[in-house]
Write a protein that holds these residues in place. Structure first.
Motif, PDB file in Angstrom:
ATOM      1  N   GLU A 186       0.824  -1.217   0.000  1.00  0.00           N
ATOM      2  CA  GLU A 186       0.000   0.000   0.000  1.00  0.00           C
ATOM      3  C   GLU A 186       0.854   1.261   0.000  1.00  0.00           C
ATOM      4  OE1 GLU A 186      -2.625  -0.692   3.334  1.00  0.00           O
ATOM      5  OE2 GLU A 186      -3.191  -2.620   2.457  1.00  0.00           O
ATOM      6  N   ALA A 187       1.952   1.254   0.764  1.00  0.00           N
ATOM      7  CA  ALA A 187       2.861   2.406   0.752  1.00  0.00           C
ATOM      8  C   ALA A 187       3.496   2.567  -0.630  1.00  0.00           C
ATOM      9  CB  ALA A 187       3.942   2.239   1.820  1.00  0.00           C
ATOM     10  N   GLY A 188       3.851   1.442  -1.239  1.00  0.00           N
ATOM     11  CA  GLY A 188       4.405   1.490  -2.583  1.00  0.00           C
ATOM     12  C   GLY A 188       3.422   2.050  -3.589  1.00  0.00           C
ATOM     13  N   ASP A 195      -3.935   5.021  -5.638  1.00  0.00           N
ATOM     14  CA  ASP A 195      -4.729   5.066  -4.411  1.00  0.00           C
ATOM     15  C   ASP A 195      -5.079   3.651  -3.952  1.00  0.00           C
ATOM     16  OD1 ASP A 195      -6.444   5.521  -2.321  1.00  0.00           O
ATOM     17  OD2 ASP A 195      -7.963   6.596  -3.498  1.00  0.00           O
ATOM     18  N   PRO A 196      -4.477   3.169  -2.846  1.00  0.00           N
ATOM     19  CA  PRO A 196      -4.758   1.801  -2.401  1.00  0.00           C
ATOM     20  C   PRO A 196      -6.163   1.625  -1.835  1.00  0.00           C
ATOM     21  CG  PRO A 196      -3.360   2.913  -0.804  1.00  0.00           C
ATOM     22  CD  PRO A 196      -3.478   3.826  -1.986  1.00  0.00           C
ATOM     23  N   SER A 197      -6.829   2.724  -1.468  1.00  0.00           N
ATOM     24  CA  SER A 197      -8.186   2.621  -0.929  1.00  0.00           C
ATOM     25  C   SER A 197      -9.241   2.439  -2.014  1.00  0.00           C
ATOM     26  CB  SER A 197      -8.522   3.858  -0.087  1.00  0.00           C
ATOM     27  OG  SER A 197      -8.583   5.024  -0.894  1.00  0.00           O
ATOM     28  N   ASP A 198      -8.825   2.608  -3.268  1.00  0.00           N
ATOM     29  CA  ASP A 198      -9.719   2.424  -4.416  1.00  0.00           C
ATOM     30  C   ASP A 198      -9.575   0.985  -4.920  1.00  0.00           C
ATOM     31  OD1 ASP A 198     -11.106   2.403  -6.809  1.00  0.00           O
ATOM     32  OD2 ASP A 198     -10.193   4.237  -7.580  1.00  0.00           O
ATOM     33  N   ARG A 199     -10.629   0.214  -4.809  1.00  0.00           N
ATOM     34  CA  ARG A 199     -10.572  -1.204  -5.206  1.00  0.00           C
ATOM     35  C   ARG A 199     -10.123  -1.384  -6.644  1.00  0.00           C
ATOM     36  NH1 ARG A 199      -9.606  -5.306  -6.767  1.00  0.00           N
ATOM     37  NH2 ARG A 199     -10.427  -7.377  -6.316  1.00  0.00           N
ATOM     38  N   SER A 200     -10.484  -0.452  -7.503  1.00  0.00           N
ATOM     39  CA  SER A 200     -10.116  -0.584  -8.913  1.00  0.00           C
ATOM     40  C   SER A 200      -8.609  -0.433  -9.143  1.00  0.00           C
ATOM     41  CB  SER A 200     -10.872   0.454  -9.758  1.00  0.00           C
ATOM     42  OG  SER A 200     -10.481   1.772  -9.414  1.00  0.00           O
ATOM     43  N   SER A 201      -7.886   0.060  -8.124  1.00  0.00           N
ATOM     44  CA  SER A 201      -6.433   0.203  -8.243  1.00  0.00           C
ATOM     45  C   SER A 201      -5.713  -1.132  -8.105  1.00  0.00           C
ATOM     46  CB  SER A 201      -5.903   1.158  -7.167  1.00  0.00           C
ATOM     47  OG  SER A 201      -6.431   2.458  -7.321  1.00  0.00           O
ATOM     48  N   TRP A 202      -6.415  -2.125  -7.560  1.00  0.00           N
ATOM     49  CA  TRP A 202      -5.770  -3.400  -7.254  1.00  0.00           C
ATOM     50  C   TRP A 202      -5.790  -4.316  -8.482  1.00  0.00           C
ATOM     51  CZ3 TRP A 202      -3.425  -4.975  -2.628  1.00  0.00           C
ATOM     52  CH2 TRP A 202      -3.401  -3.977  -1.631  1.00  0.00           C
ATOM     53  N   VAL A 350      -9.781  -3.115   3.133  1.00  0.00           N
ATOM     54  CA  VAL A 350     -10.160  -4.456   3.574  1.00  0.00           C
ATOM     55  C   VAL A 350      -9.943  -5.389   2.383  1.00  0.00           C
ATOM     56  CG1 VAL A 350     -12.015  -5.909   4.457  1.00  0.00           C
ATOM     57  CG2 VAL A 350     -11.861  -3.503   5.162  1.00  0.00           C
ATOM     58  N   LEU A 351      -9.109  -6.386   2.547  1.00  0.00           N
ATOM     59  CA  LEU A 351      -8.752  -7.257   1.430  1.00  0.00           C
ATOM     60  C   LEU A 351      -9.838  -8.282   1.127  1.00  0.00           C
ATOM     61  CD1 LEU A 351      -5.007  -8.088   2.265  1.00  0.00           C
ATOM     62  CD2 LEU A 351      -5.908  -6.189   0.898  1.00  0.00           C
ATOM     63  N   ASP A 352     -10.104  -8.477  -0.165  1.00  0.00           N
ATOM     64  CA  ASP A 352     -10.896  -9.624  -0.578  1.00  0.00           C
ATOM     65  C   ASP A 352      -9.913 -10.706  -1.042  1.00  0.00           C
ATOM     66  OD1 ASP A 352     -10.121  -8.978  -3.252  1.00  0.00           O
ATOM     67  OD2 ASP A 352     -11.905  -7.750  -3.531  1.00  0.00           O
ATOM     68  N   SER A 353     -10.418 -11.833  -1.487  1.00  0.00           N
ATOM     69  CA  SER A 353      -9.532 -12.957  -1.801  1.00  0.00           C
ATOM     70  C   SER A 353      -8.566 -12.625  -2.941  1.00  0.00           C
ATOM     71  CB  SER A 353     -10.348 -14.202  -2.156  1.00  0.00           C
ATOM     72  OG  SER A 353     -11.234 -13.928  -3.224  1.00  0.00           O
ATOM     73  N   GLU A 354      -9.026 -11.871  -3.936  1.00  0.00           N
ATOM     74  CA  GLU A 354      -8.156 -11.510  -5.053  1.00  0.00           C
ATOM     75  C   GLU A 354      -7.040 -10.565  -4.594  1.00  0.00           C
ATOM     76  OE1 GLU A 354      -8.331  -9.298  -9.449  1.00  0.00           O
ATOM     77  OE2 GLU A 354     -10.166  -9.594  -8.285  1.00  0.00           O
TER      78      GLU A 354
END
Length: 404
Positions: A186-188, A195-202, A350-354
């Motif tokens: 997340e820091a990276g 933005d790590p708080s945006d799910r679409s960023s993952w 909050v992490l989901d399985s993916e």
């Protein structure tokens, strides 16, 4: 998330807690006499005032077997195994939803936790479990950068400054990142403008960029450390900088005034830790009792002073206690414990399985890919030796050719 040296509890507060113990035990129908009951608790390292455990044992006659770990990745296998024999586990918010969805934790009997009424609504509404059906907030805090003033002339003010080769190489071998890799990822992401708080960023593409960034920095790192490693490292000067949790930085500063803490301007990660009862807990009633106990204002105040993390209960419930407790007053007024409104807080997701799979993949790739400083030096030395030998060989060939 914790401390290495728990302070002595303010005497007046201990008396108040012990008096409350005598009153509360019969009201809850629990005998304060000794018994053969045992509760097993698993928590982050140095993340409680150990006197609290003794008060619980004296009040309820239930022995506490207490173990510690360094990162959520270490605790997760215990939950996956039904709890691994533990009755209460404190776990990062990042893994709470996964634990609920996979049936790894028990649904709570809220009638056994009347102190849920003490929760701060802002903390209680966290998306990990906003109704507290399966998980109860324990403490919350931030993730930033701890540094030693005598070693670092000008501390970094943002992740995008800290997580660069040009900065890291100045302190090579004296910098650590957290062993909890969701925090590293997340820091990276923030450093890269994601933005790590945006799910679409993952996405895999974005995580690949983070892996590339951290792998490039690994030769300059002392390691990926938990609280029990980086706190003494900062105190004794073995580390100059560390990705750190705010309470740990404050505890280190209490022992070494040269330690400071930066809430990064490009985004300070904000997190909540939760108490859960694993699926296969042995003493479910005692587990509820322990959770309810930790939500008492007097007990929360003891933990706050010991670990310098904000408890999940309303701050207003702690204010009356601070009138006769200067130490508690100091912690309540500290902006690194309760950040001011102008701090740019980014909620750690909050992490989901993916997302969890992406973090685990990043962790394994980062740990496996880049050689250590020693290995890098060895490669350079071997390379130089090979070049010298090759040059000598070519020189001899040229000498032989000239003679002929």
């Amino acid at each position: 998330m914790g401390r290495t040296g728990v302070k002595l509890v303010f005497p007046g507060l201990v008396v108040a807690v012990l008096v409350a113990s005598l009153i509360a035990a019969p009201l809850l129908g629990v005998s304060a006499s000794a018994s053969d009951r045992t509760i097993k608790v698993l928590n982050y390292s140095e993340y409680i005032d150990y006197e609290v455990l003794r008060i619980f044992e004296d009040r309820y006659g239930i022995k506490v077997v207490y173990d510690e770990y360094e990162s959520a990745e270490e605790a997760w296998p215990y939950l996956k195994a039904g709890g691994g024999g533990y009755d209460v586990i404190i776990i990062a918010h990042s893994h709470v939803k996964l634990a609920i969805e996979q049936g790894l934790v028990r649904k709570l009997d809220k009638t056994l936790i009347p102190n849920l009424a003490n929760l701060d609504p802002r903390i209680a509404s966290h998306p990990a479990d906003p109704s507290q059906d399966y998980a109860v907030p324990y403490m919350w805090g931030t993730t930033g950068i701890a540094y030693v003033k005598g070693c670092v002339t000008e501390p970094p003010r943002a992740w995008k400054e800290f997580l660069t080769k040009s900065f890291m190489e100045r302190y090579s071998g004296k910098v650590s990142l957290l062993s909890e890799f969701s925090e590293v990822v997340e820091a990276g992401m923030i450093a890269l403008g994601i933005d790590p708080s945006d799910r679409s960023s993952w996405t895999k593409e974005n995580i690949d960029k983070v892996v590339e960034l951290i792998v490039g920095l690994k030769p300059y790192l002392a390691g990926f450390y938990g609280a029990s490693q980086y706190i003494p490292g900062l105190v004794n000067g073995e580390l100059c900088l560390a990705q750190a949790w705010n309470g740990d930085a404050l505890i280190a500063a209490d022992e070494n005034p040269e330690v400071g803490y930066v809430a990064p301007e490009d985004g300070t990660l904000f997190w909540v830790d939760y108490m859960v009862i694993p699926r296969d807990a042995h003493d479910v009633e005692a587990a509820h009792l322990f959770i309810n106990f930790l939500l008492e204002p007097e007990i929360a105040a003891m933990n706050l002073k010991a670990v310098w993390y904000a408890p999940s209960i309303k701050k207003s419930l702690l204010e009356p206690l601070a009138r006769s407790d200067p130490e508690l007053r100091e912690v309540l007024d500290n902006p690194l414990v309760y950040p001011p409104s102008n701090t740019k807080l980014i909620p750690s997701p909050v992490l989901d399985s993916e997302m969890q799979s992406l973090v685990e993949d990043a962790r394994s790739r980062i740990l496996a890919s880049q050689p250590s400083n020693l290995d890098s030096t060895l490669v350079i030395v071997v390379g130089v030796v090979v070049l010298v030998v090759a040059a000598a060989f070519l020189y001899r060939l040229s000498r032989g050719a000239s003679r002929s």
